[in-house]
Scaffold this active site. Structure first.
Site, mmCIF file in Angstrom:
data_model
loop_
_atom_site.group_PDB
_atom_site.id
_atom_site.type_symbol
_atom_site.label_atom_id
_atom_site.label_comp_id
_atom_site.label_asym_id
_atom_site.label_seq_id
_atom_site.Cartn_x
_atom_site.Cartn_y
_atom_site.Cartn_z
ATOM 1 N N CYS A 269 0.807 -1.226 0.000
ATOM 2 C CA CYS A 269 0.000 0.000 0.000
ATOM 3 C C CYS A 269 0.839 1.275 0.000
ATOM 4 O O CYS A 269 0.626 2.183 -0.808
ATOM 5 C CB CYS A 269 -0.985 -0.007 1.164
ATOM 6 N N HIS A 317 -2.582 1.310 6.877
ATOM 7 C CA HIS A 317 -2.955 1.225 5.459
ATOM 8 C C HIS A 317 -3.126 2.630 4.904
ATOM 9 O O HIS A 317 -3.450 3.574 5.623
ATOM 10 C CB HIS A 317 -4.259 0.435 5.287
ATOM 11 N N HIS A 329 -5.624 1.965 -4.432
ATOM 12 C CA HIS A 329 -4.749 1.417 -3.384
ATOM 13 C C HIS A 329 -4.364 -0.022 -3.712
ATOM 14 O O HIS A 329 -4.946 -0.659 -4.593
ATOM 15 C CB HIS A 329 -5.456 1.483 -2.014
#
Length: 355
Positions: A269, A317, A329
């Site tokens: 990520c 994240h 993402h």
């Protein structure tokens, strides 16, 4: 002499630097030893929804460990670079000390050749008044030069000891981080393995239903976020740099998630977001946690495309806002870079790399 032995020992770091080309295993903060379990719902009596939540938890823990691993790798690279710099400084310092000692030796040899008296002192003993004055000036200059040379020699030796100490400390840090990163990697592997095992034990129809449950949960969360009015008045355009970062990130759609990866064929990520902003000539921290800690925070209602949305209470994240309530993402292992609703996960906050 102790100083000489200390400097000689430190110089051996040059050889040890070759070890830094091996895979580094270090991390910034210890990760608890994982104790994941992976049992199919039929064996435990768990519902498929409970299994989905358990898998999500395992992958989130793996994501947090991945962030720690990435941060440690970044720190290890900096420490390695510092050792290279210090090793060069040590070599330069030794060369300067050798040069100063040669000069001091030359002065001593000249005094021996002239009977122990420098030229200026010999002129002072002359009966000629003009030569006497010249001798006084030369003697003073010689004394100042000798004093300056000795002062510089002492300072060079002190600097050399400092460089040696700093290089040793950085080497110790790298060795400590290797052990910690190995622990982080073990945690990542264990969490991912447990999640994959749990999913693989499901029947095909259960796996299909599990995927649908994931989609339904994401849709429900996104709908709730939109209905909260979070997107009200959010219609700003991306900055020029933000457009470049966004173009890079969306061009990676379809590439697989791989923990620790930062392109060009796969990403995690924060690998995706950091490389996207690097492409926009705005370097940002490598990990989502450091992106949250170091970059300027922006109210959700003020965000614009290119901004980064940080998720979960531990900032484990990150996704890039693309507009219209969506992000691009890299979700987790087994998934690919994709577009999804910005409200599908717990939002911690928004940061802007080019503020």
């Amino acid at each position: 002499m102790n100083r000489r032995h200390c400097a000689s020992a430190a110089i051996t770091l040059v050889c040890a630097l070759a070890l830094l080309t091996a895979p580094v295993q270090a991390m910034a903060a210890p990760i608890p030893e994982p104790t994941p379990t992976a049992t199919a719902p039929a064996a435990t009596g768990k519902s498929l929804e409970e299994v989905r939540e358990e898998i999500d938890t395992l992958y989130r823990k793996a994501g947090a460990a991945t962030d720690a691993y990435n941060l440690a790798e970044e720190q290890a690279e900096k420490q390695s670079g510092e050792i290279v710099r210090l090793t060069k400084a040590i070599a330069d310092g030794q060369a300067r000390i050798a040069e100063l000692k040669d000069k001091a030796g030359a002065v001593a040899r000249e005094q021996y050749r002239t009977g122990g008296l420098p030229p200026g002192a010999q002129l002072v003993l002359s009966g000629d008044p003009n030569l006497f004055l010249d001798g006084v000036n030369q003697a003073r200059q010689g004394q100042q030069a000798t004093k300056g040379m000795l002062t510089e020699l002492e300072r060079a030796q002190e600097d050399l000891e400092t460089y040696t100490k700093d290089a040793s400390l950085n080497w110790e840090k790298i060795e400590a981080t290797r052990v910690k990163q190995a622990k982080a990697k073990k945690s990542i592997d264990a969490q991912i393995e447990a999640a994959e095992k749990l999913e693989s034990q499901l029947a095909k129809e259960e796996q299909a239903r599990l995927l649908q449950l994931e989609k339904d949960a994401a849709s429900t969360a996104q709908a709730a976020w939109l209905s909260s009015g979070a997107l009200k008045d959010i219609n700003r355009e991306a900055s020029p740099a933000g457009k470049k970062a966004l173009a890079f990130a969306t061009a990676q759609i379809g590439k697989p998630y791989v923990w620790g990866a930062e392109g060009p064929s796969s990403y995690d990520c924060s690998g995706l977001t950091s490389q996207a902003w690097a492409a926009a000539k705005r370097p940002i921290p490598r990990t989502s946690q450091e992106q949250w800690r170091q970059l300027p925070h922006i109210p959700v209602q003020d965000m614009r495309p290119g901004d980064l949305i940080i998720y979960h209470s531990d900032a484990s994240h990150v996704g890039m806002y693309v507009g219209d309530g969506s992000i691009v993402h890299a979700p987790r292992p087994g998934r690919h870079v994709t577009l999804t609703g910005a409200g599908t996960m717990q939002i911690l906050g928004v940061v802007r790399p080019d503020k």
